[in-house]
Structure formats: C-alpha cells, structure tokens
Design an enzyme around this catalytic site. Structure first.
Site, PDB file in Angstrom:
ATOM      1  N   GLU A  84       0.814  -1.217   0.000  1.00 47.77           N
ATOM      2  CA  GLU A  84       0.000   0.000   0.000  1.00 47.77           C
ATOM      3  C   GLU A  84       0.849   1.270   0.000  1.00 47.77           C
ATOM      4  O   GLU A  84       1.892   1.329   0.647  1.00 47.77           O
ATOM      5  CB  GLU A  84      -0.821   0.070   1.288  1.00 47.77           C
ATOM      6  CG  GLU A  84      -1.663  -1.123   1.559  1.00 47.77           C
ATOM      7  CD  GLU A  84      -2.364  -0.998   2.905  1.00 47.77           C
ATOM      8  OE1 GLU A  84      -2.902  -2.009   3.350  1.00 47.77           O
ATOM      9  OE2 GLU A  84      -2.358   0.091   3.504  1.00 47.77           O
ATOM     10  N   CYS A 115       2.975   8.442   1.747  1.00 45.32           N
ATOM     11  CA  CYS A 115       3.275   7.506   2.830  1.00 45.32           C
ATOM     12  C   CYS A 115       3.688   6.188   2.174  1.00 45.32           C
ATOM     13  O   CYS A 115       2.892   5.548   1.488  1.00 45.32           O
ATOM     14  CB  CYS A 115       2.015   7.348   3.686  1.00 45.32           C
ATOM     15  SG  CYS A 115       2.211   6.210   5.040  1.00 45.32           S
ATOM     16  N   CYS A 175       4.934  -7.066   8.823  1.00 41.26           N
ATOM     17  CA  CYS A 175       5.919  -6.509   9.755  1.00 41.26           C
ATOM     18  C   CYS A 175       6.117  -7.519  10.879  1.00 41.26           C
ATOM     19  O   CYS A 175       5.162  -8.134  11.345  1.00 41.26           O
ATOM     20  CB  CYS A 175       5.412  -5.185  10.317  1.00 41.26           C
ATOM     21  SG  CYS A 175       6.541  -4.425  11.510  1.00 41.26           S
ATOM     22  N   CYS A 235       2.815  -4.928  16.589  1.00 45.00           N
ATOM     23  CA  CYS A 235       2.192  -4.073  17.597  1.00 45.00           C
ATOM     24  C   CYS A 235       0.719  -4.484  17.748  1.00 45.00           C
ATOM     25  O   CYS A 235       0.063  -4.846  16.771  1.00 45.00           O
ATOM     26  CB  CYS A 235       2.303  -2.609  17.185  1.00 45.00           C
ATOM     27  SG  CYS A 235       4.030  -2.090  17.080  1.00 45.00           S
ATOM     28  N   CYS A 292      -2.026  -2.763  15.388  1.00 46.39           N
ATOM     29  CA  CYS A 292      -1.677  -2.452  14.000  1.00 46.39           C
ATOM     30  C   CYS A 292      -2.066  -3.583  13.052  1.00 46.39           C
ATOM     31  O   CYS A 292      -1.716  -4.748  13.287  1.00 46.39           O
ATOM     32  CB  CYS A 292      -0.174  -2.185  13.906  1.00 46.39           C
ATOM     33  SG  CYS A 292       0.394  -1.948  12.213  1.00 46.39           S
ATOM     34  N   CYS A 322      -2.212   2.113   8.320  1.00 43.17           N
ATOM     35  CA  CYS A 322      -1.207   1.111   8.065  1.00 43.17           C
ATOM     36  C   CYS A 322      -1.709  -0.337   7.896  1.00 43.17           C
ATOM     37  O   CYS A 322      -2.157  -0.963   8.832  1.00 43.17           O
ATOM     38  CB  CYS A 322      -0.329   1.239   9.309  1.00 43.17           C
ATOM     39  SG  CYS A 322       1.105   0.328   9.463  1.00 43.17           S
TER      40      CYS A 322
HETATM   41  N1  SAH Z   1       6.749   0.590  11.648  1.00 38.42           N
HETATM   42  C1  SAH Z   1       6.910   1.971  11.817  1.00 38.42           C
HETATM   43  C2  SAH Z   1       6.271   2.790  10.716  1.00 38.42           C
HETATM   44  C3  SAH Z   1       4.941   2.365  10.192  1.00 38.42           C
HETATM   45  S1  SAH Z   1       3.566   2.566  11.230  1.00 38.42           S
HETATM   46  C4  SAH Z   1       6.415   2.421  13.177  1.00 38.42           C
HETATM   47  O1  SAH Z   1       5.768   1.638  13.849  1.00 38.42           O
HETATM   48  O2  SAH Z   1       6.728   3.549  13.555  1.00 38.42           O
HETATM   49  C5  SAH Z   1       3.278   4.320  11.244  1.00 38.42           C
HETATM   50  C6  SAH Z   1       2.594   4.816  12.504  1.00 38.42           C
HETATM   51  O3  SAH Z   1       1.206   4.403  12.540  1.00 38.42           O
HETATM   52  C7  SAH Z   1       3.213   4.287  13.781  1.00 38.42           C
HETATM   53  O4  SAH Z   1       3.344   5.310  14.724  1.00 38.42           O
HETATM   54  C8  SAH Z   1       2.205   3.266  14.225  1.00 38.42           C
HETATM   55  O5  SAH Z   1       2.323   2.971  15.576  1.00 38.42           O
HETATM   56  C9  SAH Z   1       0.903   3.927  13.844  1.00 38.42           C
HETATM   57  N2  SAH Z   1      -0.259   3.040  13.777  1.00 38.42           N
HETATM   58  C10 SAH Z   1      -0.323   1.768  13.359  1.00 38.42           C
HETATM   59  N3  SAH Z   1      -1.590   1.293  13.429  1.00 38.42           N
HETATM   60  C11 SAH Z   1      -2.353   2.302  13.915  1.00 38.42           C
HETATM   61  C12 SAH Z   1      -3.729   2.451  14.218  1.00 38.42           C
HETATM   62  N4  SAH Z   1      -4.585   1.460  14.022  1.00 38.42           N
HETATM   63  N5  SAH Z   1      -4.159   3.633  14.705  1.00 38.42           N
HETATM   64  C13 SAH Z   1      -3.287   4.669  14.889  1.00 38.42           C
HETATM   65  N6  SAH Z   1      -1.978   4.588  14.615  1.00 38.42           N
HETATM   66  C14 SAH Z   1      -1.494   3.418  14.138  1.00 38.42           C
HETATM   67 FE1  SF4 Z   2       5.137  -2.826  12.461  1.00 39.40          FE
HETATM   68 FE2  SF4 Z   2       2.705  -1.760  12.600  1.00 39.40          FE
HETATM   69 FE3  SF4 Z   2       4.237  -1.887  14.789  1.00 39.40          FE
HETATM   70 FE4  SF4 Z   2       4.888  -0.185  12.809  1.00 39.40          FE
HETATM   71  S1  SF4 Z   2       3.044  -0.121  14.082  1.00 39.40           S
HETATM   72  S2  SF4 Z   2       6.256  -1.586  13.917  1.00 39.40           S
HETATM   73  S3  SF4 Z   2       4.218  -1.383  11.022  1.00 39.40           S
HETATM   74  S4  SF4 Z   2       3.419  -3.642  13.633  1.00 39.40           S
END
Ligand code: SAH
Ligand code: SF4
Length: 394
Positions: free
Chosen positions: A124, A137, A144, A148, A151, A368
């Site tokens: 994406e 973006c 990944c 998290c 995510c 994301c």
């Molecule tokens: N992996 C990297 C970059 C990609 S994610 C990272 O984690 O920083 C980009 C941002 O989106 C990160 O701050 C992540 O924590 C946030 N993010 C992911 N899923 C989300 C969600 N459902 N709601 C809000 N922020 C989210």
């Molecule tokens: Fe990976 Fe999503 Fe965590 Fe970023 S927020 S490190 S993309 S799992």
C-alpha cells in the site's frame, strides 16, 4: 515466507536473517527478485550502459525520462534508440509492481494505491494532498515482524522486505499523480506497512536514489522515517549523511504498558530507547517526533499523560497524538475528541509540544496495512468490510 509471531528475540533473529538476504547483491537469479531500473543509482546505471557499449550520456537521458518526466516504461523514452530500449527491457525490468486498485476519498485529497508485487503480494501507498504540502506515505515491507497490538500490518507477521526499487516506484508514481493534479510532491513519510529500521540497508539505498541530484533530487529534510524503536539502528541513522527526520512510535511511557503494545520494547525498553533518542538529538541537533496512538482505556489516562510528560520533559521533541484508527478484528477504540484534547493539553502544560493528528482516509482503510488485509481477505472469499472504489481524483 516468514510468518513469525512478532515476539522479540525470535522475530528479530528472523528479521536479521531476512535483511541479510535483502542487503546482499540481488542478481535476478537469486531469490527470484529482479533488479529493476528503479533499484539503480545513476552510477550503477552508468556502469550498465557502459557494459552494453553505449555512450555515457544515455544513462543521463534515461534518468531524466524516469525521474523528471516520470514515464512509466522504456517505451516512453522517445530519444533512446529502440534497440537499446529492447535490450534494457530484457535485462533490466523498468518496474515490477503493478497497480491493482486505487481508492480515493477526502474530496479527492487522499488516494490510496494497492500494488501487486511480482510474486503476488500486496503493498500500500497513500498520497495526501494538503493546502501547503503533498505527502506520500511509503511502505517498506510486506507485513511486519514487530506485531504491535493495535496495527493491521503486524497481524500476519513479516512476509518480506521490499527492495529499494519497490519503494522508489511507490514514490515516483505518487509524484506523477501529484503532478497530474498540478502539485509537486513535497514530503515523504515511511509510515506505511513495515518497520524501516528492520529493512535498513534497502531503506537507505532507497533514500540515496530519490535524494540523488541527477534523479528525483528529493530533499532529505522532507523525509521522515518512523520506527517502533530499533535502538542500534537509531544510532546508525544518526551517522548517515542524510538529514532525514526521525519519528519514534512511543505509544506508552513505561515498560509494562509499552511491552504489551509494542513487543519490541522487551528487547529495547523505554530507558534504552530514550537514551538512543538523546544520542540521536546530540549527534544531529534535530528534533525527534514521538508518535502516540491514543486508545481509550489503554494509554489515555491523565496519570499516563503526566507520566509521559515527565519522561519527555526537557527533550528536543514533539508529540504527535494519533487518535486510534479502528482495525477490524482488534478491540481497541478511539477516545472521544474532548478526551484526546485533554491528553494533549496535559502534555503541553508540562512543557512538551503536542499536536493531534487525525489520520487521512480512514474510510479507505488508510491506516497502516488495513487495505491490504481487506483485499487479501476478499481474495480468499472471506467476508470483510466492503471497500467501495471511488472516482479517481483527476
Ligand atoms: N513501523 C513503523 C512505521 C509504520 S507505522 C512504526 O511503527 O513507527 C506508522 C505509525 O502508525 C506508527 O506510529 C504506528 O504505531 C501507527 N499506527 C499503526 N496502526 C495504527 C492504528 N490502528 N491507529 C493509529 N496509529 C497506528
Ligand atoms: Fe510494524 Fe505496525 Fe508496529 Fe509499525 S506499528 S512496527 S508497522 S506492527
């Protein structure tokens, strides 16, 4: 395919292994991952052109067609002889990802592209048009390994690292799209799918290619790398020649909570992460952004806001509060607007600048990894939230 759970040691080991493959030279025969024109620096293209017995100026012409005129294939390169175009097409594919689907929302100001990779994975990219800037973006991995808790990208683990060329393609396509709307692409955030500091070498190669003055000439200060906190790579980044911005996804001020939300915290706990951030600030003189996804009843109490304020006090930083974007299958929810503002206000009152940033394109699953997850489910004929393709922006 790597489908490791996003657990600390195992996942990291797996990722390191995957990275070693991705950073090694990648001739087409190895790992079946072709090198494309978008993978090459001007110097590397120059070598290829010399190997083909062609004059050096051909490399400049090809770079100009690719990054200035932004053609979508060798066919569009009018002043390159047909025999050379054919030879290049055979040896060096122009690009490998194919646009699969495009969704547009926010009155045409947010466009999301879903690509299919050469081996059938989905990637994406989101283009966001603002009054004063146009931001892309970019994704750096399929899936990944960090996993998290909130995510969509991390749900299925890591499939593979993207190549520099696949990241360049996302960027050039977004710049072309912005250009069609009469706007230059001004900013780039590595906040799509994946953890850029776990695909470090390809991410740096990518930045080198788009930053090159004879190519896109994209300013490093307009690039932001977002990380979940891979401490040794934050140190490495501080030594890079590129003056990119760093965003650190904090989401919690203590180890107990952060380890639940961002599992890599068990490997690099908050104190170590903060020490790395301090070293980064000292080495570069640049301010760090901390990302904080606000989730109701999880990390949004007044007490946690104060703990965060104490943790960040005195640091050259800014907090971006991202109200949680709903993810199918995950139970978190976004606090109400008053609660979000209250959290920000507590931080500000303690001396840390904080901005609330609502994500663009929530209705096209721009958070994301969500569109990929929906699309993959749809392909498997599982029920999913309907995604309605909308009219193109132009
Ligand atoms: N992996 C990297 C970059 C990609 S994610 C990272 O984690 O920083 C980009 C941002 O989106 C990160 O701050 C992540 O924590 C946030 N993010 C992911 N899923 C989300 C969600 N459902 N709601 C809000 N922020 C989210
Ligand atoms: Fe990976 Fe999503 Fe965590 Fe970023 S927020 S490190 S993309 S799992």
């Amino acid at each position: 395919m790597i489908t490791s759970p996003a657990d600390d040691d195992t996942a990291l080991a797996t990722v390191e292994k995957a990275e070693n493959h991705a950073t090694a030279p990648r001739p087409a025969s190895r790992r079946n991952r072709p090198t494309t024109l978008y993978d090459l620096t001007p110097a590397q293209l120059g070598e290829r052109i010399a190997d083909l017995g062609e004059p050096a100026y051909r490399a400049n012409q090809i770079f100009d067609w690719t990054y200035d005129k932004k053609v979508t294939g060798y066919d569009g390169m009018a002043n390159i002889p047909a025999r050379l175009r054919t030879k290049l097409g055979d040896d060096l594919p122009f690009a490998t990802m194919v646009p699969e689907r495009e969704l547009v929302t926010d009155n045409g100001d947010t466009a999301k592209m879903l690509y299919r990779t050469f081996e059938g994975q989905f990637v994406e990219t989101v283009l966001m048009i603002y009054r004063d800037r146009v931001t892309v973006c970019v994704s750096c991995q399929v899936g990944c390994a960090v996993g998290c808790a909130f995510c969509a990208t991390g749900i299925g683990g890591l499939t593979r690292n993207l190549t520099a060329g696949e990241m360049v393609q996302q960027t050039v396509d977004a710049a072309r799209r912005a250009g069609e709307l009469g706007r230059p692409l001004t900013n780039l955030v590595m906040m799509g799918m994946g953890e850029p500091l776990q695909n470090y070498a390809e991410t740096m190669r990518f930045i080198g290619i788009i930053h090159d003055p004879s190519g896109m000439n994209f300013g490093a200060r307009r690039i932001t790398i977002s990380t979940s906190g891979i401490v040794p790579r934050i140190d490495a980044l501080a030594l890079e020649p590129y003056q990119v911005n760093l965003a650190v996804s904090l989401h919690a001020p203590n180890d107990e909570l952060r380890s639940r939300l961002v599992p890599i915290n068990r490997r690099y706990p908050v104190a170590e992460l903060m020490a790395a951030c301090d070293r980064y600030i000292a080495a570069t003189g640049r301010r760090i952004s901390f990302e904080y996804a606000l989730m109701n009843g999880i990390n949004n109490s007044d007490e946690i806001a104060r703990e965060l304020g104490r943790l960040l006090y005195g640091r050259l930083c800014h907090v971006n509060i991202i109200p949680f974007n709903p993810v199918e299958m995950l139970d978190f929810e976004r606090p109400d607007p008053a609660g979000i503002e209250r959290f920000a206000e507590i931080l500000r009152s303690m001396g840390t600048p904080a901005t609330v940033r609502y994500s663009r394109g929530v209705e096209i699953a721009a958070a994301c990894g969500q569109l990929r997850a929906q699309h993959t489910r749809a392909q498997l004929h599982e029920p999913a939230t309907p995604v309605v393709p909308m009219a193109p922006v132009s």
